[in-house]
Write an enzyme that holds these catalytic residues in place. Sequence first.
Site, PDB file in Angstrom:
ATOM      1  N   GLY B 257       0.829  -1.197   0.000  1.00 30.64           N
ATOM      2  CA  GLY B 257       0.000   0.000   0.000  1.00 30.64           C
ATOM      3  C   GLY B 257       0.867   1.252   0.000  1.00 30.64           C
ATOM      4  CB  SER B 258       0.148   4.662   1.251  1.00 35.04           C
ATOM      5  OG  SER B 258      -1.177   4.648   0.785  1.00 35.04           O
ATOM      6  CB  THR B 259       4.485   1.792   3.336  1.00 38.31           C
ATOM      7  OG1 THR B 259       3.301   1.594   4.091  1.00 38.31           O
ATOM      8  CG2 THR B 259       5.607   2.146   4.246  1.00 38.31           C
TER       9      THR B 259
END
Lengths: 363, 592
Positions: B257-259
């Site tokens: 995801g966004s990481t």
Amino acid sequence: MVLRRNIFLTAIALSLFGIVMIYSASSYSANLQYGDEFYFVKKQILAFIVGVTMLLICSKFNLVILNKLKWPLYIFGIGLLVIVLIPGIGSSVYGATRRIDVGFFSFQPSEIAKFSLIILSAGIISIHPPLTVLNIFITMIPSIIMCVLVMLEPNMSITVCIALTMAIMTIAGGLSYRATFIIGLTGLLSIPLLIIAEPYRLKRLMAFLNPWDSPQGDGYQLIQSYFAIGSGGILGVGLFQSNSKYLYLPFAESDFIFSIIAEELGLIGCVITVLVYIIYITTGFIIAIKTHDKFKSLLALGITSLVGIQTLVNIAVVTGSIPPTGLPLPFISAGGSSLIVFLAATGILMNIESSNRRTCFEC
Amino acid sequence: MSEKLREMATSQYLRALPITAKRGDIYDRNGILLAGSNTVYTIYARPNSVKDKKATAIQLSSILELDSSIINNILEKNVSEVKIKTKVPKDKALQIKSKDLSGIHVVESIDRVYPFGEFLTQILGFTNIDIRGQTGIESKYDNYLTGADGYIYTMTDVSGREISNTLPLSKAAIDGFNATLTIDYHIQAILENTVYKAHQSHNARAVSCVMMDVESGAILGIAETPSFDLNDIPRDDASKLLSLSRSKTISDVIEPGSTFKILTAAIGLDSGAITAHTTTNCPGYNIVDGVKIKCWRTLGHGHQTFAETVANSCNVAFMNIASRIGTEKLYSYFEKMGITAKTGIDLSGESSGIRIPATSVKNVDLARIGFGQSIALTALDLLVSSNIVINGGKSVVPYVLEYISDVNGNIKYRNYPQITNGIMKSDTSKIMINALEEVVLSGGGKNAAVSGYRVGGKTGTAQKYENGVIAQGKYISTFLGFAPVDNPKIICLMVVDEPTGAYYGSIVAAPYVGEIFREVLPYLGVIKNTVEIDKPVIIMPNLIGLRQYQVYSTMKELNIYYEVVGDGEYCKGQLPVPGEEITNDVIGLVSF
């Protein structure tokens, strides 16, 4: 006189040495089994006393009477061999019925019988030299009967010893080369037949060729014998220091006592032991050669041959040179009847030697 | 021949009782014992040598607190040697020895002990019944830790009865080597506590946290829940034990995801696809090859600078960045940076990540990879790859073993840092560090902020897939943080697997990294370099009934970062509640 002394001293030396080695080989197992570490030693000492008495008697005995008693003795021997086969009388050990138990003491009839055959054969050959086919048969029939009875126990090793002794006596009695060849060939051919008759012999034969194939099975005893001999090396691990005797080597005090000698006293101990046997046997042969009386000469030859053959076969077995068979080492192995008859036979040898000198004085 | 026969014969005549070699200890980097060995005693019998079995059994039973009939049964066995009891303490062993019972032997052996029990469980690993390493460090470095056993030899007869007149011979045991780890006990303790707390607070399926030294790649701590006490290993349930003893950090592959945007942004800058001045317009969605992919904020982010796209974690912006980089360049960076490859950590069971083969990547896939979907990697790989971005473009190989030493402290083996320069430009690193600090100052990373320290980081919230379909309501929340910003020393990744209730990385993962840094940075002696200022207290306004854009402008005015739940027209609920006294470093939660 020297011959007589040699025979006497070597036989006594071997017997006493045997008692020491029996103590070493059996003290541990005897203590476990009977609670007495001297169990086998005591029996052997008793047999030794009886044996020496027999030796003294036999060395004075008139041998002419012995010649006359040859048939009764032979029949007595055959009788014992028959009795041992009657169920309930002979005691069975490891599938073979070889011993007669008379309460306080048990003995192997074949040990006695084989000497009665030597006496008989010496008598027959001296009267009917094996020069004709008929005479050969007359000589062989008592031997064959006895061999068959011993084979029924079964005891192949004693049979082989008897047969070889008889062969030597017959050849010495004047057998022609041709007859020797034919009889010898027949004998050799019968070996495979005997093996096929009892499958355990084939298994033992295989075990002898490669004991490491079944270290826990048929090869076990031979491997243990190798371990003992190998551990001994040149000088041995020292008297009473054997490890094999801690139940690793079966029959350490009887058939396999030579392995214990090798382990404790090394190659040197073995060589000395064999040298003593050689002195005994050589002396025995010299006596036989020097004896002019045919019966006595053949008798001396027979006794000496039997000691020689049995020693040779026993040592060959424990060193893995021939397939294992149960055969005691003369004079040394634990076993009362064996020691008594060998000492008695030694007495006869001494007797023959004495009578030679008496004859010489007469002439 | 004779020598060989003698040797074989001797081995037959002798029975050996083992003297177990002391297994090496495992220490943390400060020399604190993490795994050690206690000497315990094993009681053996040689039944054939036991003279009075009944009496012996009664004597032993009173000392060992075992039923005498049980011991008697053991003594009646027809075997040459048998164990009566293991793990007997020293005083009882001495009592038995002093009785001098025939055929009964007392032999020293080793019991493995872990002073902190449920601590660093998956990394330390454990040993089997024979004290040979089964998992973790215990298994990886087993050959060093295990010494060589010694023996006491006694002469016996063919059935194992001892021969009394012989002296026993013995061969001394050689002790195993000690292992010193890169793990810091104090940091590990902080991680363990925090992970436990996060697990409880969010009723999560699993939580893990790993911290690494930025410059060397030395792992300072790895804590994972659920876990178990190494002194009380649940050996009865093999599949449970297998799942609990496996380190999820190195063996479980997750969609980040966004990481992952840290990596997309850095590759974009480094490859020249974008610059720090590139701006993006976000209408709330992007259409790629006819497929409409929504931004997490369906309302859109409008015009944003590069730093804002990172702080906003705008999906549209990252789709664009990935498209500009192109598959070929992106994958060549994956290759260089080791993204989806194994990191090479000195632990068994590391997995490699999963990525679509370069030739099969469609534009839609490329766009999705840009914001951390359609790609999966281990938590450790995510950490190590991100480390390149904040470490001036240098890569490291993570490691947990510092060195192996013998009993006298002589070093027998050592792991050295393996640093590769120039994986990325140092300028890229500088821009990224600042952008990631911005995330903590004003974006979703606010909860990771630590008063007095400059912290950078990035949140992530990924939907979980089960059998290739999105699993409704199942999320993995992550936060990757590092500090201090001016010279990064530590990097930390927190993974909360399936939190219940709130699931945003900003709420579920970031605060814990903040808590960890608050304790670890002073411990490491990092000097506070920002002035602590009292933030003005504001009163939380009432948002209920407001339209989405009204909420957006109200919160922007107050400089409060907030997460959105649902996609209705009007605000239905809010946190903090109206009228609460707050400062603007809280993160709001608004439902529509």
